[in-house]
Each structure stands twice: as structure tokens, then as C-alpha cells.
Design a protein around this motif. Structure first.
Motif, PDB file in Angstrom:
ATOM      1  N   CYS A 264       0.865  -1.185   0.000  1.00 22.51           N
ATOM      2  CA  CYS A 264       0.000   0.000   0.000  1.00 22.51           C
ATOM      3  C   CYS A 264       0.899   1.232   0.000  1.00 22.51           C
ATOM      4  N   ILE A 265       0.661   2.120  -0.944  1.00 23.53           N
ATOM      5  CA  ILE A 265       1.522   3.295  -1.109  1.00 23.53           C
ATOM      6  C   ILE A 265       0.712   4.391  -1.790  1.00 23.53           C
ATOM      7  N   GLY A 266       1.125   5.625  -1.589  1.00 27.77           N
ATOM      8  CA  GLY A 266       0.382   6.760  -2.126  1.00 27.77           C
ATOM      9  C   GLY A 266       0.530   6.932  -3.620  1.00 27.77           C
ATOM     10  N   VAL A 267      -0.608   6.904  -4.329  1.00 28.26           N
ATOM     11  CA  VAL A 267      -0.655   7.117  -5.777  1.00 28.26           C
ATOM     12  C   VAL A 267      -1.909   7.917  -6.115  1.00 28.26           C
ATOM     13  N   PRO A 268      -1.971   8.544  -7.297  1.00 23.93           N
ATOM     14  CA  PRO A 268      -3.171   9.293  -7.678  1.00 23.93           C
ATOM     15  C   PRO A 268      -4.346   8.341  -7.944  1.00 23.93           C
ATOM     16  N   CYS A 269      -5.452   8.595  -7.255  1.00 25.50           N
ATOM     17  CA  CYS A 269      -6.628   7.713  -7.350  1.00 25.50           C
ATOM     18  C   CYS A 269      -7.876   8.518  -7.705  1.00 25.50           C
ATOM     19  N   ILE A 270      -8.778   7.885  -8.430  1.00 27.02           N
ATOM     20  CA  ILE A 270     -10.121   8.432  -8.609  1.00 27.02           C
ATOM     21  C   ILE A 270     -10.983   7.865  -7.489  1.00 27.02           C
ATOM     22  N   ILE A 271     -11.574   8.766  -6.694  1.00 30.83           N
ATOM     23  CA  ILE A 271     -12.336   8.352  -5.511  1.00 30.83           C
ATOM     24  C   ILE A 271     -13.818   8.643  -5.710  1.00 30.83           C
TER      25      ILE A 271
END
Length: 306
Positions: A264-271
Motif C-alpha cells: 500500500c503506497i500513495g498514488v493518484p486515485c479516482i475516488i
């Protein structure tokens, strides 16, 4: 609609305050294991309502998860906060068991909820929550780099002496002082690349300030920050509940995206209402690709402790 917040400390209570003030949901359940803490925070918040003009119902609970039933979103802030000089990684041993217990209890009553993880070390606790829940990976979101991105924007605004809301910037990677990656190429002021405005030296100063932003606040406050995290969680909850499909950097489980697997790591996501509805694999510079791989490997080392 209902949001439940597990943990009524500074961060949890601030999440409740901001979510209530924005009117995102009609009900908030604020739950804590400590006798009186949730009740005191909920009462204090309720007594501010006439002056501030909001009327969200806030229910305080002492470790009774049945009251969280049918929550759209469950925010997990439970755990020991970071103390001065303490790394997020040092929190692993004590916080793993807390997060596992919270997830297993909450999911019994809200099996369809999206879980937002705030407990540190955040990337590792997001993986702990995913494993403990048995839910699809899109339902477990680590707040992480939303906060780091906001801090990046803050330091850029100070350096530029421009309004923070006219600045866009993004941080990816781990939610840690040495693992986060402020993306220089994506930082803009009113659409203008900030790299065209600031000198390279000034920009590097901002990046360094961003990377120790949490530690700086911990040193000043004597504990972890709460307004910034509370605001970041509120934006994320609003995006989920109202299905806004916003692009936000979050800690999520990767299975090959960006060439990374099993972390689990920070990436650009559509929420949206289903949680993570897409991952945007932005193009990274060669140096940022190396930093991202190193960040993932550092998180995997911490994960080895769980």
C-alpha cells in the motif's frame, strides 16, 4: 447517511467537527475505548452548533460497535500517536493489534463500508486493515499523501507568497519523512509550472520542508498534528459519500501499477462511492521512478514487522 469515526482523540474529534460543519452526512458516530472521551468531545461539539449553524447528529459511544451499523464510511484513527523523536515505523508493534481489532469489530456491522485509515505508520496500517477486513482492495484507503500534498501546497504558497488555493501540487509515495515524493513537475500556480517561477534551490528548500512537515509539527506540538489530518479526511469522506470522482493521492494496494506489487503506497486515485474507482499511472521522471521504488521497498521493510 452515517459516518463512524473510531478513535476520539485529537484527530478523530477534528474529523467529526469538520465533517459535521460541512454537513456531509446526517449522523456521525464517535467511538472510543476510553470512558468519557467520546461523550465529552461529542457534547462539546454539539454545544458549538447554535453558534456555528450546523445540526449534524453526533452519537458518542464507548466501544459499542453495534452503534456504527450501516455506516457508509468508517474512519480509523485509533492508535498511539507519534511523539517527538519517534518515527512512524516505531509505532508498528503497538498499532497493528489495535487496527486489526477495530477493523474486525467494525466490519461485522458495516460490511459494505469504505474504510479510511489514518493510524500511523499509515501505509503499513492500510495493509493491516486490508488483510484483516477481507474486503476488495478498493474499499480500504489510506489517507496519507492527501495530507502531504496539502503541506506541499502550504510551503509552496509561503515561498511564492501567493494564495494556497491558487496552487496545485501532489505528493506520492509513502506517508513518511523519508518515503514521500513531492512531484516537482506537477506543482503549478494558476496553471503556470512553479519550476518556471522558483529557482531550483528555492524549490528544493520547499521539498525538504514538505518531507519533514509532520515531524516539524510533532516537535512543535509535542504530539501528532490534527487540523491538517482532520481536513484531509473530511475531503476524502466528502468525495466518497457524494461520489465526486475526484483525483486524490491516497495509499492503496498496488498489484502491478507503477511496476509495484503487494504494497500500500500513495498514488493518484479516482475516488467515488465505491472507494478507489481507478488509479492514474502518471508519468514520472527517471529520478522520481527510482524514489518511488525505494519508497515501496522501505514500506515493505516495515511491513515485514507485521
Amino acid at each position: 447517511m452515517k459516518v463512524s469515526i473510531i478513535g476520539a482523540g485529537n484527530v478523530g474529534a477534528t474529523c467529526a467537527q469538520f465533517i459535521a460543519m460541512k454537513g456531509i452526512v446526517s449522523e456521525i458516530v464517535l467511538l472510543d475505548i476510553a470512558e468519557g472521551l467520546a461523550a465529552g468531545k461529542a457534547m462539546d461539539l454539539a454545544q458549538s452548533m447554535p453558534a456555528l449553524g450546523f445540526d449534524t447528529l453526533i452519537y458518542p459511544e464507548v466501544d459499542d460497535y453495534s452503534k456504527t451499523a450501516n455506516s457508509e464510511v468508517i474512519v480509523v484513527t485509533s492508535g498511539q500517536p507519534r511523539k517527538p523523536g519517534m518515527s512512524r515505523e516505531e509505532l508498528v508493534a503497538v498499532n497493528v493489534s489495535i487496527v486489526e481489532s477495530v477493523i474486525k469489530n467494525a466490519i461485522k456491522f458495516s460490511p459494505k463500508a469504505v474504510f479510511v485509515i489514518v493510524t500511523n505508520p499509515l501505509d503499513t496500517m492500510t495493509l493491516v486493515a486490508l488483510k484483516a477486513s477481507g474486503l476488495p482492495k478498493n474499499k480500504i484507503i489510506g489517507m496519507g499523501t492527501i495530507l502531504d500534498s496539502n503541506r506541499f501546497r502550504y510551503f509552496l504558497s509561503k515561498k511564492l507568497q501567493k494564495p494556497i488555493n491558487e496552487i496545485e501540487a501532489m505528493v506520492i509515495g509513502g506517508h513518511g519523512d523519508t518515503t514521500m515524493i513531492p512531484i516537482k513537475e506537477l506543482a503549478t500556480y494558476k496553471g503556470i509550472p512553479i519550476s518556471e517561477i522558483l529557482t531550483n534551490e528555492a524549490f528544493e528548500e520547499v521539498i525538504k520542508e514538505t518531507m519533514v512537515g509532520g515531524a516539524t509539527l510533532t516537535k512543535l506540538l509535542g504530539t501528532s498534528a490534527w487540523y491538517g489530518p482532520g481536513a484531509a479526511v473530511t475531503e476524502l469522506v466528502d468525495t466518497i459519500v457524494n461520489d465526486k470522482k475526484k483525483l486524490m493521492p491516497n495509499s492503496v494496494y498496488l498489484q502491478g501499477e507503477f511496476g509495484i506489487d503487494g504494497v500500500c503506497i500513495g498514488v493518484p486515485c479516482i475516488i467515488g462511492k465505491h472507494g478507489v474507482e481507478g488509479i492514474l499511472e502518471i508519468k514520472l521522471s527517471d529520478s522520481d521512478k527510482i524514489k518511488f521504488i525505494n519508497s515501496a521497498n522501505a514500506i515493505k521493510e516495515v511491513n515485514g514487522l507485521i
